[in-house]
Design a protein around this motif. Structure first.
Motif, PDB file in Angstrom:
ATOM      1  N   ARG A 350     -15.520   2.224  71.862  1.00 49.45           N
ATOM      2  CA  ARG A 350     -15.876   0.906  72.381  1.00 49.45           C
ATOM      3  C   ARG A 350     -14.811  -0.125  72.031  1.00 49.45           C
ATOM      4  O   ARG A 350     -14.259  -0.136  70.935  1.00 49.45           O
ATOM      5  CB  ARG A 350     -17.217   0.469  71.804  1.00 49.45           C
ATOM      6  CG  ARG A 350     -17.640  -0.953  72.150  1.00 49.45           C
ATOM      7  CD  ARG A 350     -19.073  -1.196  71.751  1.00 49.45           C
ATOM      8  NE  ARG A 350     -19.973  -0.348  72.527  1.00 49.45           N
ATOM      9  CZ  ARG A 350     -21.295  -0.348  72.393  1.00 49.45           C
ATOM     10  NH1 ARG A 350     -21.852  -1.135  71.505  1.00 49.45           N
ATOM     11  NH2 ARG A 350     -22.046   0.434  73.133  1.00 49.45           N
ATOM     12  N   ASN A 394     -18.405   2.119  80.681  1.00 50.21           N
ATOM     13  CA  ASN A 394     -19.411   1.080  80.903  1.00 50.21           C
ATOM     14  C   ASN A 394     -18.820  -0.274  80.550  1.00 50.21           C
ATOM     15  O   ASN A 394     -18.192  -0.433  79.499  1.00 50.21           O
ATOM     16  CB  ASN A 394     -20.656   1.330  80.040  1.00 50.21           C
ATOM     17  CG  ASN A 394     -21.644   0.180  80.108  1.00 50.21           C
ATOM     18  OD1 ASN A 394     -21.590  -0.755  79.308  1.00 50.21           O
ATOM     19  ND2 ASN A 394     -22.534   0.232  81.072  1.00 50.21           N
ATOM     20  N   THR A 396     -19.985  -4.228  80.024  1.00 49.54           N
ATOM     21  CA  THR A 396     -21.128  -5.117  79.828  1.00 49.54           C
ATOM     22  C   THR A 396     -20.628  -6.513  79.477  1.00 49.54           C
ATOM     23  O   THR A 396     -19.665  -6.657  78.705  1.00 49.54           O
ATOM     24  CB  THR A 396     -22.045  -4.598  78.707  1.00 49.54           C
ATOM     25  OG1 THR A 396     -22.579  -3.324  79.086  1.00 49.54           O
ATOM     26  CG2 THR A 396     -23.194  -5.555  78.440  1.00 49.54           C
ATOM     27  N   SER A 398     -22.180 -10.301  78.099  1.00 48.71           N
ATOM     28  CA  SER A 398     -23.344 -11.005  77.565  1.00 48.71           C
ATOM     29  C   SER A 398     -23.022 -12.478  77.372  1.00 48.71           C
ATOM     30  O   SER A 398     -21.880 -12.841  77.063  1.00 48.71           O
ATOM     31  CB  SER A 398     -23.801 -10.387  76.238  1.00 48.71           C
ATOM     32  OG  SER A 398     -22.830 -10.596  75.234  1.00 48.71           O
ATOM     33  N   ASN A 403     -27.582  -9.872  77.708  1.00 49.75           N
ATOM     34  CA  ASN A 403     -26.776  -9.186  78.700  1.00 49.75           C
ATOM     35  C   ASN A 403     -27.039  -9.750  80.096  1.00 49.75           C
ATOM     36  O   ASN A 403     -28.191  -9.893  80.516  1.00 49.75           O
ATOM     37  CB  ASN A 403     -27.089  -7.690  78.705  1.00 49.75           C
ATOM     38  CG  ASN A 403     -26.525  -6.979  77.490  1.00 49.75           C
ATOM     39  OD1 ASN A 403     -25.726  -7.540  76.738  1.00 49.75           O
ATOM     40  ND2 ASN A 403     -26.937  -5.749  77.266  1.00 49.75           N
ATOM     41  N   PHE A 405     -24.710  -8.692  82.736  1.00 51.20           N
ATOM     42  CA  PHE A 405     -24.062  -7.786  83.680  1.00 51.20           C
ATOM     43  C   PHE A 405     -23.767  -6.483  82.961  1.00 51.20           C
ATOM     44  O   PHE A 405     -23.331  -6.466  81.811  1.00 51.20           O
ATOM     45  CB  PHE A 405     -22.754  -8.393  84.188  1.00 51.20           C
ATOM     46  CG  PHE A 405     -21.943  -7.462  85.067  1.00 51.20           C
ATOM     47  CD1 PHE A 405     -22.199  -7.389  86.426  1.00 51.20           C
ATOM     48  CD2 PHE A 405     -20.944  -6.665  84.532  1.00 51.20           C
ATOM     49  CE1 PHE A 405     -21.461  -6.535  87.244  1.00 51.20           C
ATOM     50  CE2 PHE A 405     -20.210  -5.807  85.331  1.00 51.20           C
ATOM     51  CZ  PHE A 405     -20.467  -5.751  86.688  1.00 51.20           C
ATOM     52  N   THR A 406     -24.000  -5.367  83.647  1.00 53.14           N
ATOM     53  CA  THR A 406     -23.601  -4.063  83.125  1.00 53.14           C
ATOM     54  C   THR A 406     -23.363  -3.117  84.292  1.00 53.14           C
ATOM     55  O   THR A 406     -24.091  -3.154  85.292  1.00 53.14           O
ATOM     56  CB  THR A 406     -24.651  -3.486  82.145  1.00 53.14           C
ATOM     57  OG1 THR A 406     -24.147  -2.265  81.576  1.00 53.14           O
ATOM     58  CG2 THR A 406     -25.972  -3.227  82.840  1.00 53.14           C
ATOM     59  N   LYS A 407     -22.339  -2.292  84.184  1.00 48.62           N
ATOM     60  CA  LYS A 407     -22.017  -1.359  85.263  1.00 48.62           C
ATOM     61  C   LYS A 407     -21.298  -0.153  84.686  1.00 48.62           C
ATOM     62  O   LYS A 407     -20.458  -0.278  83.797  1.00 48.62           O
ATOM     63  CB  LYS A 407     -21.135  -2.036  86.323  1.00 48.62           C
ATOM     64  CG  LYS A 407     -20.890  -1.183  87.558  1.00 48.62           C
ATOM     65  CD  LYS A 407     -20.139  -1.954  88.635  1.00 48.62           C
ATOM     66  CE  LYS A 407     -19.938  -1.111  89.883  1.00 48.62           C
ATOM     67  NZ  LYS A 407     -19.230  -1.877  90.950  1.00 48.62           N
ATOM     68  N   ASP A 408     -21.650   1.040  85.205  1.00 51.93           N
ATOM     69  CA  ASP A 408     -21.011   2.295  84.801  1.00 51.93           C
ATOM     70  C   ASP A 408     -19.991   2.723  85.856  1.00 51.93           C
ATOM     71  O   ASP A 408     -20.267   2.648  87.063  1.00 51.93           O
ATOM     72  CB  ASP A 408     -22.046   3.398  84.628  1.00 51.93           C
ATOM     73  CG  ASP A 408     -22.912   3.198  83.396  1.00 51.93           C
ATOM     74  OD1 ASP A 408     -22.418   2.608  82.419  1.00 51.93           O
ATOM     75  OD2 ASP A 408     -24.077   3.629  83.414  1.00 51.93           O
TER      76      ASP A 408
END
Length: 464
Positions: A350, A394, A396, A398, A403, A405-408
């Protein structure tokens, strides 16, 4: 902007916002030779007013209206179970809650649950561990008043009823969706409640409430009237004095603008209604993200880059300075960008980039931020193994720990070649052999080398 106004003289189950551990005392415990039975008893989460200005006095026994758990327990004393005891083929048991006028809030047949629990917990004669079977049902009471709580269990001849008054203050409460994001309608109901107990003789029949709904745009101090009117109250017409009386006003604002809406109530005939409520319609968060590749080749790639963007208007992110201090901030609003490469079962790497917003000019304008996050692949090269796991990146974003927005992004990983290839005749003599990643030549067979990454005959090779 204003779509419609409707009057609704109905009831709404109260949404509970605070929980406390309180309970109506249960009936005294009663014994058979090997079973101890207790109930019914209540545990409640009391009502919390939506405007936050009124805190119920929890010392006033027993409760405010709200959400309840209805408890009933049977404790098994295994040492006392007769050797010839046989569970009955069927058990009849129920839990019921109704108001003083017969309206049911809970009417639950728990016969099979009780029979199964007893069968599973009675055990064999001589079994020493005491077992307690708890039956819990949740229900809501929407108004204060007098209620009846009943518990029945046939084979123990257990038939108990508690008559309980549920206290409730006179109030104006807001339910529904008064603070939507942009694109959603404002849709809420104001409830005018006599509370319980109340004196019906104290009402004249002329009680009413005036209301005004106003709108103030961001950065503006001028309000605009949306609608206004008057609500007649029917408190004096009640025929059910053992239950609180409630009237209501339903309002809908179609396609509201971002900004602040203010609901003002006032009444000369019912002072409880003199309250103001503020609702904020928020802007919609706009965000997007991308990665610079969807194939990662661990033989040649050293990093992967994730890009993210976020834009947000009203309400603006506050940057508040304390009094007499020009260097520190009471509140440091934050925007956090996080990129995570998931490359194996339970394995991830991360990268986070946190932006502290401490610029007052920033707080007065739309938020618009872009960030690039580079994820090093060194750890992946050390740990990655080919599996059926689908690797992904991923992204993200915040705002102040929430949070938005999040997208894979699925990726394909090409593992490092682990086999030593034959020397190509075209490879220059000075490049043949084994070298470490610092370019130092190693005079040792590849099979004897410790785990690591090496340059073997001009190619990067991982030794595991």
């Amino acid at each position: 902007m204003f779509k419609n106004i409707t009057y609704h003289f109905g009831k709404l189950v109260i949404v509970v916002a605070i929980l406390i551990a309180s309970s109506v005392p249960a009936h005294a415990w009663e014994y058979t030779d090997f079973l101890v039975v207790s109930g019914p008893s209540l545990v409640q989460g009391p009502y919390a007013p939506s405007d936050g200005t009124y805190t119920p006095d929890y010392s006033t026994f027993p409760y405010w209206v709200g959400s309840f758990n209805f408890n009933f327990t049977i404790t098994v004393l295994p040492d006392n179970i007769p050797s010839d005891f046989v569970m009955p083929a069927s058990v009849v048991s129920y839990m019921k809650v109704k108001d003083a006028y017969g309206k049911y809030y809970l009417n639950k047949d728990i016969s099979e649950n009780v029979r199964t629990a007893l069968q599973n917990n009675i055990g064999e004669p001589g079994y020493s561990d005491m077992e307690t079977i708890g039956m819990i049902e949740s229900f809501n009471l929407d108004l204060g008043g007098q209620y009846e709580f009943s518990q029945y269990l046939d084979f123990l001849n257990w038939d108990k009823t508690v008559i309980q008054e549920i206290y409730d203050p006179a109030s104006v409460r807001i339910g529904g969706n008064p603070e939507p994001d942009l694109g959603q309608n404002i849709d809420f109901t104001a409830y005018f409640n006599t509370g319980y107990p109340y004196d019906i003789a104290s009402y004249t029949g002329n009680e009413n409430v005036n209301y005004r709904l106003e709108y103030t745009a961001p950065k503006s101090t001028e309000s605009v009237l949306i609608t206004s009117g008057n609500v007649p109250l029917t408190f004096a017409q009640s025929t059910t004095p053992l239950i609180a009386v409630r009237d209501s006003l339903h309002l809908v604002v179609d396609k509201p603008n971002v900004g602040t809406y203010r609901m003002l109530f006032d009444s000369d005939t019912w002072p409880v209604a003199n309250k103001d409520y503020y609702f904020i319609v928020k802007d919609t968060v706009r965000a997007e993200a991308s990665i610079d590749r969807d194939v990662i080749d661990l033989n040649t790639d050293d990093e992967i880059t994730a890009s993210a963007w976020v834009n947000y208007g009203f309400p603006y992110i506050p940057a508040v300075k304390p009094d007499n201090d020009t260097t520190e901030y009471d509140t440091v609003p934050t925007v956090r960008f996080i990129a995570t490469l998931y490359f194996d079962y339970g394995t991830a790497y991360r990268v986070a980039d946190t932006v502290a917003v401490v610029d007052e000019a920033f707080a007065e304008n739309d938020l618009d931020l872009r960030r690039e996050m580079k994820i090093s692949l060194d750890s992946v090269k050390q740990k990655y193994t080919n599996t059926d796991f689908q690797p992904c990146v991923n992204v993200t974003i915040s705002l102040n720990r929430s949070n938005v927005f999040t997208k894979d992004f699925p990726v394909t990983i090409k593992a490092i070649n682990t086999a030593v290839e034959e020397i190509s005749a075209a490879l220059p003599e000075n490049r043949r052999g084994i070298y470490d990643i610092m370019g130092r030549k190693i005079d040792m067979p590849f099979e004897q080398l410790p785990s690591g990454i090496y340059i073997v005959d001009g190619k990067k090779v991982a030794k595991r």
